[in-house]
Write an enzyme that holds these catalytic residues in place. Sequence first.
Site, PDB file in Angstrom:
ATOM      1  N   ASP A 483      -8.293   5.607   2.897  1.00  0.00           N
ATOM      2  CA  ASP A 483      -9.017   6.541   3.756  1.00  0.00           C
ATOM      3  C   ASP A 483     -10.067   7.368   3.026  1.00  0.00           C
ATOM      4  O   ASP A 483     -10.946   7.950   3.649  1.00  0.00           O
ATOM      5  CB  ASP A 483      -8.008   7.557   4.337  1.00  0.00           C
ATOM      6  CG  ASP A 483      -7.512   7.127   5.693  1.00  0.00           C
ATOM      7  OD1 ASP A 483      -8.083   6.198   6.261  1.00  0.00           O
ATOM      8  OD2 ASP A 483      -6.542   7.742   6.169  1.00  0.00           O
TER       9      ASP A 483
HETATM   10  C1  BGC Z   1      -2.792   7.399   5.651  1.00  0.00           C
HETATM   11  C2  BGC Z   1      -3.050   5.920   5.677  1.00  0.00           C
HETATM   12  C3  BGC Z   1      -3.990   5.559   4.560  1.00  0.00           C
HETATM   13  C4  BGC Z   1      -3.447   6.041   3.240  1.00  0.00           C
HETATM   14  C5  BGC Z   1      -4.358   5.751   2.081  1.00  0.00           C
HETATM   15  C6  BGC Z   1      -2.325   7.827   4.291  1.00  0.00           C
HETATM   16  O1  BGC Z   1      -2.244   9.201   4.253  1.00  0.00           O
HETATM   17  O2  BGC Z   1      -1.805   7.701   6.611  1.00  0.00           O
HETATM   18  O3  BGC Z   1      -3.579   5.537   6.920  1.00  0.00           O
HETATM   19  O4  BGC Z   1      -4.125   4.169   4.560  1.00  0.00           O
HETATM   20  O5  BGC Z   1      -3.251   7.438   3.320  1.00  0.00           O
HETATM   21  O6  BGC Z   1      -5.541   6.454   2.124  1.00  0.00           O
END
Ligand code: BGC
Length: 810
Positions: A483
């Site tokens: 993200d």
């Molecule tokens: C989110 C995921 C994301 C991951 C890596 C998590 O906090 O819920 O959707 O893929 O972080 O960034």
Amino acid sequence: MKYGFFDDEKCEYVVNTPHTPLPWINYLGTDSFFSLISQTGGGYSFYKDAKLRRITRYRYNNVPRDTGGRMYYILDGEDVWSPAYSPAKAELDTFLCRHGLGYTIFETEKDCLATDLTCFVPLHNSCEINMMTLENKSNSMKELQIFSAVEWCLWNALDDSQNFQRNLSIGEVEAEGSTLYHKTEFRERRNHYSFFNVNREIDGFDTSRDAFLGSEGDWDCPDAVKNRKSSNSIAHGWTPMASHNIRLTLQPGETTSLIFMLGYVEVADDEKWSAENIINKEPAKMIINQFCTPGDVEKSFRELGVYWKKLLSAFQLESKEIELNRMVNIWNQYQNMITYHLSRSASYYESGIGRGMGFRDSCQDLLGFVHMAPEKARCRILDIAATQMEDGSAWHQYQPLTKRGNADIGSGFNDDPLWLIAAVDAYIRETGDGDILKEPVCFNNVLGSERELIEHLKRSVHFITSHLGPHGLPLIGRADWNDCLNLNCFSTDPAESFQTCVNRDTGIAESIMIAAMFVIYAEKYTTLCDIYDGELESVSGEETKEVKGAIQMMKCSIEVFGWDGRWFLRAYDSNGEKVGSDDCHEGKIYIEPQSFCVMAGIGVEDGKAKRALKSVNEYLTTPYGTCLLWPCYKTYHPELGEISSYPSGYKENGGIFCHSNPWLCIANTVIGEQNEAFEIYRRISPAYTEHLSELRKTEPYVYCQMLAGQEAPIPGEGKNSWLTGTAAWNFVAVSQYILGIRPEYDGLHIQPCLPEHIHRVKVTRLFRGIRYNIVLRRGTEKGLWINGRKLDNNTIPVAEKETNVEYVFE
Ligand code: BGC
């Protein structure tokens, strides 16, 4: 250092001190009514949606920490104490908090008064029961007073924490007998109220927090408790709460039980009132009447035990590794169910108001619970698919209550569509229910837009193939799984969120992770098309062939443009520059593409896979787990986004982002690195690292999202436990790749990749309603035997009755 111990027999973690490094919590609830409960009784309850139907109030990041929750005070002579330690916080003679499957029990004692406080949410009922059993172990009579307390939240948890000019005037309650009702806003748009009841006559009550606490009071010593008297207050606005006061006499050796119940009720519009402004209490009474006696409660508690035992029995392991058994049999599967229920919405680190259900998150969570609750998985898939857009892209999150896409966060996370294929594929492999592919499902919840589910998967695939960049690799959009790798954002305005600021969609920034995912999941899609060929309207041989061609092209693009010499690149940024390359000054190597490319089979033949995983070992692996990248970004790079905003070693900037570790574990099994695969599994496993509890800080029975990485000041420190995709993926890694029992379309495929020190294990696996007793052992005469008959391949065909399997490997 430890703060408790595992009681495997009872499937409990027993915390033996209130003073854990962080609150160590558990979840109560299996359907709609949920509660969070900490080792000192803190937490909150909600109905279905932690944002829109918050029942009790919780203050995140409060000082002192973890105040509120279910609060009880026992007055015994001069002593005032709490059976869960908080809120009174008087030191106790003994303290045990047993976090079990859907329940928490506090066993405490002070001055020869023993209490057992059993907290759980009964099946099929929207209430939490707190049964408090008191035993006078002294030689003299005890005259006791009990005060209870819960603080109501005014339903919408976000408004509740912000809109004080309104909130302080809207609170409304009713009191009748031993039941205290919370009916704020009931007269307006709402059809629900909550109540707090106790199963005996009371000697007083309070519904006004000010009256209960006093103007300067605190939860640890409220005025009512200090004065040993409730005020029978009725809250008008300000801050409504509910508290009972009960006087008791206990003879030496005598035991008594009080059943407190926190409940939630919804009523039909024409049944709201029993008189003017008097709520219809019948529905509440119907719940209360089911739990009048300890016998009722015990029966319901036993039913809950049966429910959980049945779920977990879908996969049971016997091995000489206690920690492995513990994780596989109990805690990993349990956590998987919790992530099913809550996605990333409500934990002690997820406020319940922010994230709702994640599209990709819930798709991945499904991989971990589908074997236990396939029918729930089916519904979940249909809910998620209905939030997909017509062009195959997806809302990144949706609200559990409305099941609508969450417009605040929007779309543009280009990996999202592929996770839907992962979920559907896992579901069909588990259940054989190919009919789900024919289910009509809306796009973006618009009635009339229904198309069969396979059409949704097709659009996922086509979304990727129609969004390719200059190297033929998928465009990353706002971000992919990571993200925080925001290659189209260039944010320099501190007032904007990386997740929602303008996505400039340059048409240049590409993701090698999505490319590898495409190879894996588009392949699954074409397999489904081939298997169900002729049964599905949306599928044509021609189209399947085209997708197969696109997969080949994608593999080539990764081989040519995704290989950096010693590892796979992570991405190309929107200037066409490499991300995750030896050429970079920081962020030279990332974990995700190494795992995903190897899982996709790329470089397995020509040694690139082995080389990439060796590089991971050299640069990313630490005794506490494998970091996400190296070296960490030391300054902010607008062209990389949020990832470079974190301090070194935290979160996506080089933290041990646990979710990505099981991928690496699986990748190692793909190239036969059995010992390393197991080490990766073991390093981040809560049970295996219980002795590090002081460092880890988070609960030693569940995975957390992140451990501080090698460049952080305190490597190995844990954060954000419970709601993480780590749980589902570790279960996939251990059950399907290390133990190697993998559901396939035509049966259970057996291919263990156990470390050298494990010679024999036994697994009982429920698969499509049939139990398989599988022994995996090392030996010289290799092969697979079913009920004593040798097979010439590694797949156990779907059986009609309980089947004994033996698999012998070197
Ligand atoms: C989110 C995921 C994301 C991951 C890596 C998590 O906090 O819920 O959707 O893929 O972080 O960034």
